[in-house]
Design an enzyme around this catalytic site. Structure first.
Site, PDB file in Angstrom:
ATOM      1  CD1 TRP A  15      -2.989   1.437   0.909  1.00  0.00           C
ATOM      2  CD2 TRP A  15      -1.376   2.442   2.094  1.00  0.00           C
ATOM      3  NE1 TRP A  15      -3.435   2.688   1.242  1.00  0.00           N
ATOM      4  CE2 TRP A  15      -2.470   3.337   1.972  1.00  0.00           C
ATOM      5  CE3 TRP A  15      -0.263   2.864   2.812  1.00  0.00           C
ATOM      6  CZ2 TRP A  15      -2.467   4.608   2.529  1.00  0.00           C
ATOM      7  CZ3 TRP A  15      -0.259   4.132   3.367  1.00  0.00           C
ATOM      8  CH2 TRP A  15      -1.347   4.986   3.234  1.00  0.00           C
ATOM      9  CG  HIS A  16       3.478   2.233   3.249  1.00  0.00           C
ATOM     10  ND1 HIS A  16       2.891   1.201   3.920  1.00  0.00           N
ATOM     11  CD2 HIS A  16       3.430   3.294   4.086  1.00  0.00           C
ATOM     12  CE1 HIS A  16       2.513   1.614   5.107  1.00  0.00           C
ATOM     13  NE2 HIS A  16       2.817   2.876   5.240  1.00  0.00           N
ATOM     14  N   GLY A  17       3.692   1.836  -1.407  1.00  0.00           N
ATOM     15  CA  GLY A  17       4.261   2.255  -2.681  1.00  0.00           C
ATOM     16  C   GLY A  17       4.621   1.078  -3.552  1.00  0.00           C
TER      17      GLY A  17
END
Lengths: 316, 479
Positions: B325-327
């Site tokens: 989700w963070h990247g």
């Protein structure tokens, strides 16, 4: 809500009082005898010279890049070098000389290339605030309204930095390095040239951030210069724009930037009086930044400027 | 428009004044003002992406209405999956498309095949991960009959686009935020003061600590191969403080701003660096995301209701997805897996809920055992952040291998004495306040004298002004 509003207003008032107290009543000890005080001496000379005179306007590229005595002796016209610090901003540099310009004067403007891009360098950085509030408050009259708006946050920041005893970053490079003697009031001669460094060996070069400039040439800077040109014409004086001295090895990174400036100045019909490349000098002629010449460099650049001004005077 | 910018310092007082003085009598008008302000706030970054935001909002709003209007279960399911697919589709295209293409090409190359797929030259719309999750939570809750759909498009849009949380959370739930939006708000002096205090604390963390840490951390990570090990250790530790102060600082400003407008947002941080194990860390770090994954992914997957191995699998998935989700980078996935590896033993041995209370509750200092637990957890978290911060896995492993060398026992070359003082102030205040919601919460209970409290506020403001010359963007905006 009433109580909240009153408390907020009270708190903001206290903050304003603290900031004003720091700004006006706390002396900045770090500035004692700093090179900024040379601004006072330069103004004395500017106001005392009879016309016609030659007034050099710019940042430290002029302070560190001119032998005014040599110019004066060659052309037999009194000279003052107002060049001090790029961070004072081009607008201030121009405005501070305007009221001293008379008929037949010649103003030689030598802005740093960075003045053509950064808003901060056009309207002034924190160093200008230091000058205005702790060195020469009479200079406040040269500040325009829009410039004052730009300077408000910097003024608050400067005021707090005095209060918190934070070293001023704008002056750190001036005061804290090993060559602080070069950045003192008494390192300037009576013409306004920085001469103390003439007796020092070259130092390691402090690279400027200009090579990373990706903006277009600032319209505001061009408008300022054209406005200044019109002002001088109206007074019967003349404007000559010259490029700053620039270090050969750094030129590659700036070439596009410099070409852009050159082209834009030609576009507003106030071109550089000499090609920028003519003022690109070997690295060995630079003292400590890509703009600051050493003694030998100063002599070479001054000779070029004398030649240029002789031509201008002849054509006149 | 950054929370730390002068523009916001002008924007918010105007919104605040209009909100309470001009539109204070009717919450519907207040909501219109909030929506217009939120669109303006978002448009300041890139107005083109406003259309994407409005489309995404409209889709979820319409889906909600359609799901509630149909009695046929299959039609409801169809609308639900349509919304989920479109939402995740946008996220996939803008955030993950290039990552999957590049990874696929690299995989083919590794097995000796050459492929050339076009990648997209697009900018990631700021806050897309956050507002997509807002919308998804709304649609999922309606699908599961937890809430009724919101009939007013303006009110629903304020739920998704409310400017304090629009670009970096906290990730809100319809069940929590929507009821506040559709009811009249009244001004509360105590809450407003509390909001201002939380904004102040957030600004202090972001501008004074995070931005100054960044000045040291960025060159260290960019040139890790020429740094001494002690510098690398310093870089990793300072990044640990940077990311905490950056993200929790943002959350504090968001919560404080919303509170000034009479709206309570979900808490996002609970002093995570005082955690005694990784499980506690994850109960205290980015709480709104962790609980989102728990409620909308972990529990639907079966949660811990099945066998131990099923809950291990589900937990592993949550960490993997959380990292992703963070990247779109293998570094984030590795970071997620690393934390899963630390967490799973606690889960397997039933020790993941050992520390649900506050450390050293009711005491001034922790016990030696607690201190050691805190330090070990902190060290593990620091290690994980190296992977999070590095630009590639190769860089991360290079950083780690350079970290363990003889130069570890030399002095770092960076001067950090002033920064250390501020980090000490942060840790001291947060330790004292660890049972509260944030660093300056309920300060009047500890410091009775108003003048002393104001003295602290003035000191913090002066520190913020001193370091606030050039506002830096928030790290979590890229997610």
């Amino acid at each position: 809500m009433k109580k909240f509003s009153i408390q907020c207003i009270l708190f903001i008032s206290i903050m304003i009082v603290i900031i004003l107290f720091s700004l006006f009543l706390i002396p900045n000890k770090r500035l004692t005898d700093n090179s900024l005080y040379a601004n006072i001496d330069k103004h004395h000379r500017l106001d005392s010279l009879p016309s016609p005179k030659i007034v050099f306007v710019g940042g430290s590229n002029l302070g560190f890049g001119l032998d005014s005595k040599r110019v004066e002796d060659s052309l037999h016209i009194p000279v003052v070098n107002m060049g001090l610090h790029a961070g004072l901003g081009l607008r201030f540099m121009i405005n501070e000389v305007k009221c001293s310009i008379r008929r037949d004067d010649i103003v030689v403007l030598s802005p740093e290339y960075d003045h053509f891009f950064s808003t901060n360098l056009l309207d002034g950085e924190k160093v200008l605030v230091a000058l205005l509030f702790d060195v020469n408050r009479r200079d406040l009259k040269y500040i325009t309204f829009s410039q004052a708006i730009h300077l408000i946050p910097l003024t608050v920041e400067y005021s707090v930095s005095k209060l918190m005893h934070k070293e001023m970053d704008v002056m750190d490079e001036d005061v804290n390095n090993n060559f602080d003697k070069n950045y003192r009031r008494n390192s300037f001669n009576k013409y306004g040239d920085e001469v103390m460094h003439w007796n020092y060996p070259n130092q390691s070069i402090h690279q400027m951030a200009g090579a990373t400039i990706i903006e277009n040439v600032s319209v505001s800077t061009l408008e300022l210069i054209t406005g200044f040109d019109q002002f001088l014409n109206a007074r019967g004086a003349k404007l000559v724009i010259i490029p700053p001295a620039f270090m050969s090895s750094a030129y590659g990174g700036y070439a596009k930037v410099i070409d852009d400036i050159d082209r834009e100045l030609k576009g507003v019909k106030i071109p550089f009086a000499i090609k920028p490349k003519s003022f690109v000098f070997p690295d060995s002629l630079f003292f400590n930044t890509v703009y600051h010449l050493n003694r030998q460099g100063v002599t070479e650049r001054t000779d070029s400027i004398i030649g240029l001004l002789k031509t201008k005077l002849k054509n006149k | 428009m950054l929370f730390t910018s002068l523009e916001f310092a002008l924007f918010f007082p105007i919104v605040f004044a209009l909100y309470w003085f001009a539109f204070g009598r009717k919450y519907k008008l207040q909501n219109i003002l909030l929506l217009v302000s939120s669109y303006y706030f978002y448009g300041c970054w890139n107005w083109h992406f406003l259309f994407l935001l409005i489309f995404s909002t409209g889709l979820d709003y319409f889906t909600g209405l359609m799901m509630s209007g149909v009695s046929n279960k299959w039609k409801k399911k169809l609308w639900f999956w349509l919304s989920v697919c479109v939402n995740l589709g946008f996220l996939g295209v803008f955030k993950y498309y290039n990552f999957f293409i590049d990874s696929f090409v690299n995989l083919l190359f590794a097995i000796g095949l050459k492929a050339d797929f076009a990648t997209l030259q697009v900018i990631l719309p700021v806050g897309i991960s956050f507002y997509t999750f807002h919308g998804l939570s709304y649609v999922i809750d309606i699908y599961n009959d937890r809430i009724k759909p919101e009939r007013s498009f303006v009110d629903y849009s304020v739920f998704v686009c409310f400017f304090p949380l629009l670009v970096a959370g906290p990730i809100e739930r319809a069940t929590h935020l929507l009821p506040q939006i559709i009811h009249k708000r009244t001004f509360d002096y105590t809450k407003a003061v509390d909001g201002l205090r939380q904004i102040l604390w957030g600004l202090f963390k972001k501008i004074v600590i995070a931005d100054n840490c960044a000045l040291i951390v960025n060159p260290i990570f960019a040139n890790y191969h020429i740094q001494s090990a002690s510098n690398l250790l310093l870089g990793a530790i300072l990044f640990t403080f940077q990311i905490y102060c950056d993200f929790s600082g943002y959350s504090d400003i968001a919560l404080g701003t919303a509170r000034l407008l009479g709206i309570e947002l979900l808490r996002n941080f609970g002093f995570p660096y005082f955690s005694r194990d990784i499980a506690e860390f994850w109960r205290r770090w980015h709480i709104s995301l962790t609980t989102w994954f728990r409620d909308y992914l972990y529990i639907p997957l079966g949660g811990s209701r099945g066998t131990k191995w099923l809950s291990v699998r589900n937990t592993f998935i949550i960490f993997l997805v959380s990292g992703f989700w963070h990247g779109a980078n293998w570094t984030f996935i590795f970071w997620g897996v690393f934390h899963a590896i630390l967490f799973l033993p606690l889960l397997i041995f039933g020790r993941n809920r050992l520390h649900t209370n506050t450390v050293a509750e009711g005491k001034y200092l922790p016990s030696i055992k607690e201190l050691i637990q805190i330090l070990i957890t902190f060290a593990l978290v620091v290690f994980g952040w190296i992977f999070f911060r590095a630009t590639s896995l190769a860089d991360a492993f290079g950083y780690v291998s350079s970290l363990f060398s003889r130069t570890l026992f030399t002095l770092p070359t960076h001067k950090i004495s002033t920064l250390c003082v501020y980090i000490f102030i942060l840790l001291f205040i947060e330790w004292i306040q660890r049972e509260q919601k944030y660093g300056l919460s309920k300060l009047e209970l500890i410091i009775k004298f108003k003048s002393l409290r104001w003295g602290i506020y003035i000191f913090l403001i002066l520190s913020i002004i001193q370091f606030g010359g050039k506002p830096e963007t928030f790290i979590y905006f890229q997610f």
